[in-house]
Scaffold this active site. Structure first.
Site, mmCIF file in Angstrom:
data_model
loop_
_atom_site.group_PDB
_atom_site.id
_atom_site.type_symbol
_atom_site.label_atom_id
_atom_site.label_comp_id
_atom_site.label_asym_id
_atom_site.label_seq_id
_atom_site.Cartn_x
_atom_site.Cartn_y
_atom_site.Cartn_z
ATOM 1 N N ASP A 65 45.115 -12.103 -56.319
ATOM 2 C CA ASP A 65 45.769 -13.641 -56.263
ATOM 3 C C ASP A 65 44.579 -13.697 -54.842
ATOM 4 O OD1 ASP A 65 46.182 -11.441 -54.533
ATOM 5 O OD2 ASP A 65 48.100 -12.609 -53.699
ATOM 6 N N HIS A 141 46.314 -1.807 -46.003
ATOM 7 C CA HIS A 141 46.846 -3.038 -47.141
ATOM 8 C C HIS A 141 47.518 -1.961 -47.920
ATOM 9 C CE1 HIS A 141 48.880 -5.872 -49.485
ATOM 10 N NE2 HIS A 141 47.953 -6.511 -50.099
ATOM 11 N N ASP A 209 44.684 -9.117 -46.665
ATOM 12 C CA ASP A 209 46.550 -9.126 -46.706
ATOM 13 C C ASP A 209 46.894 -7.669 -45.267
ATOM 14 O OD1 ASP A 209 46.084 -11.214 -48.288
ATOM 15 O OD2 ASP A 209 47.566 -9.884 -49.694
#
Length: 305
Positions: A65, A141, A209
């Protein structure tokens, strides 16, 4: 002035109204991307961003993503007749991934310079990007992940009295102010002969993230714009955030508060978060100047004297 477009505000998978992670920055007519998820090209086309002058792409991590839009984008840049080098920065593994991309995109009329897992602060030897100080931070992450901070520097103020005192010819003033030394009639004129007080630049930080680790507030300190992941809006989803190494709105806002940033832009929303505005109070009660991101959102940052 620096122009920005949030090309994609989603995480995990693209949605009908939400493409995946990507931020577009236009500075002096040259372009920078941070992340390149699916839908990046469509958003760029919708906002007429232009493809040819992309000089730098910063990839936070190698989950699809944030990365899968890169294959098509590199092909489109090639079709724009670009021949200048393009730089791609990313975490450990970016070189291996780019080798795989080159198998799928066999011919490119430009070179790709890959910088893997840089530490600290640095600038690129590039005509258009040399005035940008790039900093990275290792995030928490499920895979190697980098946060980025871009500081757009400015030349110090021009000091006419200083230039006159140093007998600098007026025809050299502009070039010296831009930071270039010039030799004329056997004498070297240096920028410090005409420059005065420093001027504040613009700082943009991008973090996704990750969990809200202790090193982030110092990294984003005094940012003019802090772009931060906010996967979950509901405070009740904190267990999901911890499990999946993401953040809630409230956690992102607390980082903005601790980092003394000027503006917070929330992005990277879960597909299950259909209406992020429903939870905006969870952020604004902690950090008032919060914006809920959405695809094709435009922002402008101006230098201040």
């Amino acid at each position: 002035m620096i122009d920005l477009v949030l090309l994609g505000s989603g995480g995990n998978m693209p949605m009908p109204n939400r493409f995946l992670s990507s931020l577009f920055i236009n500075y002096r007519g040259r372009k920078i991307l941070i992340d390149c998820g699916e839908g990046t090209q469509i958003s760029m086309k919708m906002k007429n961003c232009g493809f040819k002058n992309i000089d730098l792409i910063c990839i936070t991590h190698l989950h699809g993503d944030h990365f899968n839009g890169l294959i098509g984008l590199l092909s489109t840049i090639a079709n724009s007749s670009r021949t200048e080098d393009l730089t791609i920065i990313g975490p450990y593994g970016i070189k291996e991934h780019m080798n795989a991309v080159r198998v799928l995109v066999e011919y490119l009329p430009y070179n790709i310079n890959v910088i893997e897992n840089p530490h600290g602060s640095f600038s690129l030897c590039h005509e258009y990007l040399k005035d940008i100080e790039i900093s990275t931070i290792e995030l928490e992450h499920s895979t190697e992940c980098l946060g980025y901070s871009l500081y757009f520097k400015r030349c110090p103020k021009f000091n006419k009295d200083k230039a006159t005192l140093n007998n600098v010819p007026t025809i050299l003033w502009q070039k010296l102010q831009s930071g270039k030394s010039i030799t004329m009639d056997g004498f070297e004129y240096k920028p410090e002969m005409v420059l005065g007080d420093d001027r504040k630049g613009i700082k943009i930080s991008f973090v996704t993230d990750t969990r809200p680790i202790f090193s982030i507030p110092e990294f984003i300190k005094d940012s003019d714009l802090f772009v931060c992941e906010a996967m979950y809006g509901d405070d009740m989803d904190i267990s999901k955030a911890v499990k999946n190494n993401h953040m809630t709105f409230r956690e992102a806002a607390n980082l903005a508060r601790l980092g003394n940033v000027k503006k917070l832009l929330l992005t990277h929303f879960s597909p299950s978060l259909e209406d992020p505005y429903k939870y905006i109070d969870n952020a604004t009660t902690i950090f008032q100047n919060t914006i809920i991101g959405y695809d094709q959102l435009e922002l402008n940052l101006n230098f201040k004297d």
